[in-house]
Every structure is written in C-alpha cells, then in structure tokens.
Design an enzyme around this catalytic site. Structure first.
Site, PDB file in Angstrom:
ATOM      1  N   LEU A 110       0.839  -1.195   0.000  1.00 15.94           N
ATOM      2  CA  LEU A 110       0.000   0.000   0.000  1.00 15.94           C
ATOM      3  C   LEU A 110       0.878   1.250   0.000  1.00 15.94           C
ATOM      4  O   LEU A 110       2.073   1.196   0.279  1.00 15.94           O
ATOM      5  CB  LEU A 110      -0.921  -0.004   1.225  1.00 15.94           C
ATOM      6  CG  LEU A 110      -1.922  -1.159   1.304  1.00 15.94           C
ATOM      7  CD1 LEU A 110      -2.601  -1.185   2.671  1.00 15.94           C
ATOM      8  CD2 LEU A 110      -2.970  -1.050   0.203  1.00 15.94           C
ATOM      9  N   THR A 111       0.260   2.404  -0.245  1.00 18.50           N
ATOM     10  CA  THR A 111       0.999   3.634  -0.518  1.00 18.50           C
ATOM     11  C   THR A 111       1.791   4.160   0.678  1.00 18.50           C
ATOM     12  O   THR A 111       3.008   4.347   0.602  1.00 18.50           O
ATOM     13  CB  THR A 111       0.028   4.710  -1.030  1.00 18.50           C
ATOM     14  OG1 THR A 111      -0.519   4.276  -2.267  1.00 18.50           O
ATOM     15  CG2 THR A 111       0.731   6.047  -1.223  1.00 18.50           C
ATOM     16  N   PHE A 112       1.127   4.459   1.784  1.00 14.56           N
ATOM     17  CA  PHE A 112       1.831   5.069   2.904  1.00 14.56           C
ATOM     18  C   PHE A 112       2.878   4.124   3.503  1.00 14.56           C
ATOM     19  O   PHE A 112       4.014   4.547   3.752  1.00 14.56           O
ATOM     20  CB  PHE A 112       0.832   5.540   3.967  1.00 14.56           C
ATOM     21  CG  PHE A 112       0.363   6.958   3.763  1.00 14.56           C
ATOM     22  CD1 PHE A 112       0.300   7.520   2.502  1.00 14.56           C
ATOM     23  CD2 PHE A 112      -0.033   7.740   4.836  1.00 14.56           C
ATOM     24  CE1 PHE A 112      -0.126   8.830   2.308  1.00 14.56           C
ATOM     25  CE2 PHE A 112      -0.462   9.050   4.671  1.00 14.56           C
ATOM     26  CZ  PHE A 112      -0.503   9.598   3.409  1.00 14.56           C
TER      27      PHE A 112
END
Length: 417
Positions: A79-81
C-alpha cells in the site's frame, strides 16, 4: 624629449598587453563547477515495473538505459503510505509503524489514521517509530526538500525537512518541476542536498480503469513528459549527469477480478466484529463474546478468495504482525480481489479498475526502480530486490551514515562505480 616619452609609453603598453612575448599572460580564472543536489528521489505512485517495457515512456527509458533499472518488490502490505515510508527509512512497515493506509493505535484511542484525516497525517505520533531520510540527513548537514512524501508534513523527532509543502494533489506537474528547479537555483548556502518529487496520476487512473487501460497509458505519458522537463532543466543548469536520480514506485497494480470480491456481510454478522480497514488487505477485531464465531468463519472455514490469520500466525515471509497497530486478524484478498466491509458501507471498488496491497511476490505488485547519475554505471539490469534496500543506496549517494534498517546495499552494488 618626445622620443624618450614615446619610449616610456611603449614600455608601459608592453607591460599591460599579453601580446608582448616577454610578459607571461595571467592564467584564466577557472569557473566553479555547477553544484546541484546530491540526490533527487522521485516516486511515481502505482508505476508497475513492466510498464517501462511498453515503449511509451521514452524519458524514463533513457534514464534506465543510461543507468540501472530493476523490478522491485514492495513490502507487505503493498500500500501507498507503508511503502513510501519504507523507501525513506529502510524499515518494514511492521518496524516503522505505518502498517496500513488506515490504522488505529491503542495508545491513541478514538482516532483513526487515514489519508482523509489531515490532522492525523500531520501528527508526529504516527511517524516517530522511525527517523526518515530527511531527519538523518539534516542531522549530518544535508538540507532536504520534499515535494511531496508521506510523513514529510509531520514533525519527526523535532525536525521537519528544510523545505516542504503540504500535499496538494491538484498541483500541476509543471509547477512541481518548477518548484524542484527553484530549490536547485537557491544560493549555495540554502540549496538542498536532497529533493523528493511525487506523482500520483498513474495510481489514480490504475484504480479507476485498471492497468492496460488507455487512461493509465495517458497518465504514464504525462509523467514521462514531466520527467523530461526536469531533465531539460538539469541540462540547462549543467547538472544533468552530475546529479544522482532515483526513480521508484511504491507498488504495482493488478486488474480487478470482480468474481473474487468477498463481502464480509455474507460471512459474518455485522455486530460480531470491528473492521479497521477493508480492501485488498483487511484488518479487524472480534467483538467481545464473538471470538469463536469470528475465528470459525474467517480462519477455520477458510472462505474462498482470501486468507485470514491471527496476527501471531501471519506467514513469516510477510515480516508483519508484531506492531501494536496491526489488528488482531488480518485477511488478504487474492490478487485482483477485494474485501468489502459491512452493508452500511455503500462504497464499492470499480469492477473495471485495479488495486494493490496484495502479496508483494505477485508479479503485478512489482514496482519500478531506476537509478541514474555520476555514481551509477550505465546499462545495468539488476535482479529483483526488496524495496527496503533502496534506503542504503540513498544514504550512500548522500554520503551520510544511515539509521539501523532492514535493508542492505548488496543487491544494488553492481549498479555503483
């Protein structure tokens, strides 16, 4: 008298003109070599590794051909974060504490960290299990500018980047490149030694339309054009080939397979569990008195198209499940699948779209990696490696001592002179 005066004038002229053979000419003053940042770190969110091979991003391809490239494995969850923070700390999400895009912490009851909660995103509490690159670099005298990077909006161990801006998705690419070049044009005493730059559109179009769509192709071309503008700006300043550039993605993208979507409402009574986050990787707690019921439905019965584990039983290869923010039960959807929350949640993923967050070993999750610059050998194709290793390359190129981390420089050494 006139003859003597003319002789004196001639002698004075001879002293002042380099053409007089017996007077050596003063050596030319050497111009100082232009000094730019030691490192520009660029993230293209959601740029799958194999996108580079499709011939529509010539500027990225030129940087790869003139440097090193590879497919890079994200950390779990993809995922991004979590992965952006891994890229600037060298730590797995389980160690740096950003374990999901959405998370809770027993030490901060009643608060949910998520992308839309701007107050939480800017709160040091969620980030200070690790020291990101800008904190470490600035402690060693290297100023850092961030445009943009998850975590850079928060104070961390009392430090912010020397220059930073709050995330503005609407900021045009041309304005982003101009800001980077404006930082490079600062006086030497103020100029950052490291700069980050972030692009989001490839990820957004991937979610809405899926990899392989015309919309994703257009987003890739748009970012590639912007990278070309940055390269031209460096060339105009005499800095191209003298500045190390690393280009990464946080994860890849997989096309949705709607037939594999899972509805928790079809498996469990909605009053039996507390869902922290759904999606490609879901986290939840059984409500008191419902533990056996939740275990039976999610773990013993093994529902189709997802796997669920208690946090102590998450497969070791994911290196995940020890941090206090990891919920008691984690469920992972099949690649292309989606775990949909309670019926009260009317949001649905777009069937024609795409997602990430899946098993990092899946080919669709492999992320872009390119390095180019004076420290990088040209034409190097690296074997796939874990994204925790990028941090060691960053600190090497900056000439600083990094923090203790989960990565190693070894897989990237063939790219270095």
């Amino acid at each position: 008298m006139l003859k003597r005066g003319l002789s004196v004038l001639a002698a004075l002229a001879c002293l002042s003109v380099a053409a007089c053979s017996h007077v050596p000419a003063a050596p030319p003053v050497a111009e100082a070599a232009p000094q730019g940042p030691r490192l520009i770190l660029i993230s293209i969110d959601g740029f799958r590794a194999d996108y580079l091979k499709e011939g529509i991003t010539p500027n990225l391809q030129a940087l790869a051909d003139g440097g090193a490239s590879a497919a890079m494995r994200p950390s779990f969850p993809s995922l991004t974060f979590p992965n952006h923070y891994t890229l600037v700390t060298g730590l797995r999400p389980d160690h740096h504490g950003v374990v999901n895009n959405t998370m809770r912490d027993p030490q901060k009851p009643g608060v949910t960290f998520k992308l839309s909660n701007k107050e939480a995103v800017a709160d040091e509490f969620w980030w200070d299990d690790a020291r990101p690159l800008w904190v470490t670099a600035q402690a060693q005298g290297v100023k850092v500018a961030t445009l943009f990077w998850p975590g850079s909006e928060a104070v961390n161990h009392g430090v912010r980047p020397a220059y930073w801006l709050p995330y503005d998705e609407a900021m045009p690419d041309e304005a982003r490149v101009k800001q980077v070049l404006d930082w490079i044009d600062l006086p030497a005493a103020d100029r950052p030694g490291a700069i980050t730059l972030y692009y989001s559109q490839v990820d957004h179009q991937g979610h809405d339309f899926g990899p392989g769509s015309p919309q994703v192709d257009a987003a890739r071309r748009e970012v590639d054009t912007s990278i070309g503008q940055l390269v031209n700006g460096l060339k105009a300043r005499g800095l191209y080939g003298k500045t190390n550039i690393i280009i990464v993605a946080d994860h890849g993208m997989a096309k949705h397979r709607p037939e594999t979507f899972v509805r928790l409402a079809d498996i469990l009574p909605e009053d039996s569990y507390d869902l922290v986050t759904g999606g490609q990787v879901a986290g939840l707690y059984a409500k008191p008195g419902h533990e056996a019921e939740v275990d039976q439905a999610l773990i013993t019965n093994k529902p189709a198209h997802m796997q669920c584990w208690h946090k102590a039983k998450i497969p070791a290869r994911f290196q995940y499940g020890h941090h206090r923010r990891v919920p008691e039960i984690t469920c992972l959807a099949d690649v292309g699948g989606y775990i949909i929350g309670p019926s009260t949640d009317n949001w649905m993923p777009k069937p024609e779209g795409g997602s990430h967050g899946y098993d990092p070993s899946a080919p669709e999750m492999q992320a872009l990696f390119i390095a180019n610059g004076p420290a990088i050998r040209p034409g190097v194709k690296l074997a796939p490696f874990d994204n925790v290793d990028v941090y060691s390359l960053e600190t090497k190129l900056l000439g600083i001592k990094g923090e203790q981390n989960d990565g190693k420089l070894g897989p990237l050494k063939p790219a270095l002179y």
